[in-house]
Design a protein around this motif. Structure first.
Motif, mmCIF file in Angstrom:
data_model
loop_
_atom_site.group_PDB
_atom_site.id
_atom_site.type_symbol
_atom_site.label_atom_id
_atom_site.label_comp_id
_atom_site.label_asym_id
_atom_site.label_seq_id
_atom_site.Cartn_x
_atom_site.Cartn_y
_atom_site.Cartn_z
ATOM 1 N N PRO A 55 27.215 -118.912 -1.864
ATOM 2 C CA PRO A 55 27.578 -120.042 -0.999
ATOM 3 C C PRO A 55 26.360 -120.731 -0.400
ATOM 4 N N VAL A 56 26.493 -122.034 -0.213
ATOM 5 C CA VAL A 56 25.446 -122.820 0.430
ATOM 6 C C VAL A 56 25.648 -122.721 1.941
ATOM 7 N N VAL A 57 24.793 -121.970 2.622
ATOM 8 C CA VAL A 57 24.932 -121.771 4.070
ATOM 9 C C VAL A 57 24.193 -122.896 4.788
ATOM 10 N N ALA A 58 24.965 -123.718 5.519
ATOM 11 C CA ALA A 58 24.388 -124.859 6.215
ATOM 12 C C ALA A 58 24.350 -124.669 7.722
ATOM 13 N N ALA A 59 25.124 -123.699 8.249
ATOM 14 C CA ALA A 59 25.138 -123.465 9.699
ATOM 15 C C ALA A 59 25.486 -122.006 9.957
ATOM 16 N N ARG A 60 24.826 -121.410 10.949
ATOM 17 C CA ARG A 60 25.078 -120.021 11.314
ATOM 18 C C ARG A 60 25.415 -119.955 12.802
ATOM 19 N N VAL A 61 26.432 -119.154 13.125
ATOM 20 C CA VAL A 61 26.805 -118.953 14.527
ATOM 21 C C VAL A 61 27.033 -117.461 14.745
ATOM 22 N N ALA A 62 27.054 -117.052 16.007
ATOM 23 C CA ALA A 62 27.338 -115.658 16.344
ATOM 24 C C ALA A 62 28.842 -115.443 16.337
ATOM 25 N N GLY A 63 29.317 -114.494 15.542
ATOM 26 C CA GLY A 63 30.731 -114.171 15.509
ATOM 27 C C GLY A 63 31.552 -115.160 14.704
ATOM 28 N N LEU A 64 32.877 -115.034 14.846
ATOM 29 C CA LEU A 64 33.810 -115.841 14.048
ATOM 30 C C LEU A 64 34.627 -116.828 14.864
ATOM 31 N N GLN A 65 34.747 -116.585 16.175
ATOM 32 C CA GLN A 65 35.681 -117.337 17.011
ATOM 33 C C GLN A 65 35.447 -118.848 16.975
ATOM 34 N N GLY A 66 34.196 -119.267 16.933
ATOM 35 C CA GLY A 66 33.907 -120.696 17.017
ATOM 36 C C GLY A 66 33.965 -121.449 15.710
ATOM 37 N N LEU A 67 34.135 -120.766 14.588
ATOM 38 C CA LEU A 67 34.053 -121.424 13.284
ATOM 39 C C LEU A 67 35.100 -122.522 13.069
ATOM 40 N N PRO A 68 36.392 -122.316 13.435
ATOM 41 C CA PRO A 68 37.357 -123.400 13.202
ATOM 42 C C PRO A 68 36.982 -124.700 13.902
ATOM 43 N N ALA A 69 36.489 -124.624 15.129
ATOM 44 C CA ALA A 69 36.114 -125.842 15.855
ATOM 45 C C ALA A 69 34.865 -126.480 15.264
ATOM 46 N N ILE A 70 33.971 -125.674 14.694
ATOM 47 C CA ILE A 70 32.731 -126.197 14.138
ATOM 48 C C ILE A 70 32.982 -127.059 12.909
ATOM 49 N N VAL A 71 33.950 -126.673 12.071
ATOM 50 C CA VAL A 71 34.158 -127.432 10.831
ATOM 51 C C VAL A 71 34.874 -128.750 11.077
ATOM 52 N N GLU A 72 35.574 -128.890 12.195
ATOM 53 C CA GLU A 72 36.306 -130.127 12.458
ATOM 54 C C GLU A 72 35.338 -131.306 12.517
#
Length: 316
Positions: free
Chosen positions: A219-236
């Motif tokens: 996969p092409v990793v373009a952004a990294r965050v701590a944990g999983l909770q914030g991922l849905p809001a990040i992709v919006e």
């Protein structure tokens, strides 16, 4: 006494009884490297080999044979001391418990857990500590400051354990992402999109990253965050995609402009969460009650209400 680690007593007893590192590790629910490390520490502490090879097996040294009755008695005394807490009463207790868990587990479990605790033990407090900050250590040292760890099964977490619940990963993305216009999506299509990924420190490889690797994709990793909770809001509102557990995606899909896409049934990317505790706490009434509450709270979890995209992700 400051140099004595009492967490080494249970592994020592298992090693003295079984005279086998692998079998002792299995009994203690430890990985074999963790048990080998414990044996090395014990050898340094006692300045004795304890176990010596004899043909294809191991024998106890004279010093180790002398230790056997003393170690057995010491653990019996400790277990007896723990039973002094048999009068634990949730309804009148004001105890604070500490649970180490990921942001994902905390987010989906805490409301169900609080409802049960509020009804059964209004004076009890439960502190959730992120696993990334709980200083999870090899062996059983973690449980010096944590009552229960909730984490994925199969990642060599130590202690006694019990499975809690099963989830699966889905791919979330903005609802206007061009990928959603495709009549057919493949693993390669998803892998080539820019990914936002959750990280947990160290060298932990998450199930989605392991899945893509097994499928021969990077996969092409373009952004990294701590944990999983914030991922849905990040992709919006972006071109990013992210792999998140289905139960974590359920609410954001209902409130954000994002869409969840599942994998074909034969490509399921599972996530099995369990709870872990110190073996010496297995019969402790307070810890038993806490584990019971966690287990019952887990039965309320469900990801069946997730509105997923009708097109699923195929292998090719």
């Amino acid at each position: 006494m400051k140099d004595v680690d009492l967490n080494l007593l249970p592994p020592l007893q298992a090693l003295l009884e079984l005279r086998n590192v692998s079998r002792a590790a299995e009994r203690m629910h430890l990985s074999q490297p963790a048990m080998s490390a414990a044996l090395s520490r014990l050898r340094r502490h006692f300045n004795d080999e304890l176990l010596v090879r004899s043909g294809r097996s191991y024998e106890l040294t004279p010093f180790a044979r002398a230790l056997v009755p003393r170690v057995d008695q010491a653990l019996t005394d400790i277990q007896d001391a723990l039973q002094l807490r048999a009068e634990f009463d949730p309804a009148s207790s004001d105890r604070t418990f500490v649970i180490a868990a990921s942001d994902y587990v905390t987010g989906i479990l805490i409301r169900h857990l609080r409802a049960l605790i509020g009804a059964e033990a209004p004076g009890v407090t439960v502190d959730f500590v992120p696993t990334s900050r709980a200083r999870l250590k090899p062996g059983l040292e973690t449980f010096a400051s944590v009552d229960v760890v909730i984490g994925p099964m199969g990642f060599d977490l130590d202690g006694s354990s019990r499975q809690l619940f099963r989830d699966e990963f889905v791919i979330v993305m903005d609802s206007s992402n061009p990928l959603l216009a495709s009549e057919r999506l493949t693993v390669a299509d998803i892998a080539s999109a820019p990914h936002a990924v959750g990280e947990f420190g160290g060298s932990i490889v998450t199930p989605p990253m392991r899945f893509f690797e097994q499928m021969g994709q990077a996969p092409v990793v373009a952004a990294r965050v701590a944990g999983l909770q914030g991922l849905p809001a990040i992709v919006e509102g972006t071109d990013l995609v992210a792999a998140v557990p289905r139960m974590l995606a359920t609410r954001p899909v209902q409130t954000l402009s994002i869409t969840a896409v599942g994998f074909d049934p034969d490509l399921e990317v599972p996530l099995v969460e369990g709870m872990f505790w110190h073996p010496l706490q297995s019969t402790d009434p307070a810890n038993l009650w806490l584990r019971s509450v966690i287990q019952r709270a887990s039965t309320h979890l469900s990801g069946e209400g997730l509105a997923a995209h009708p097109v699923t992700i195929a292998a090719h």
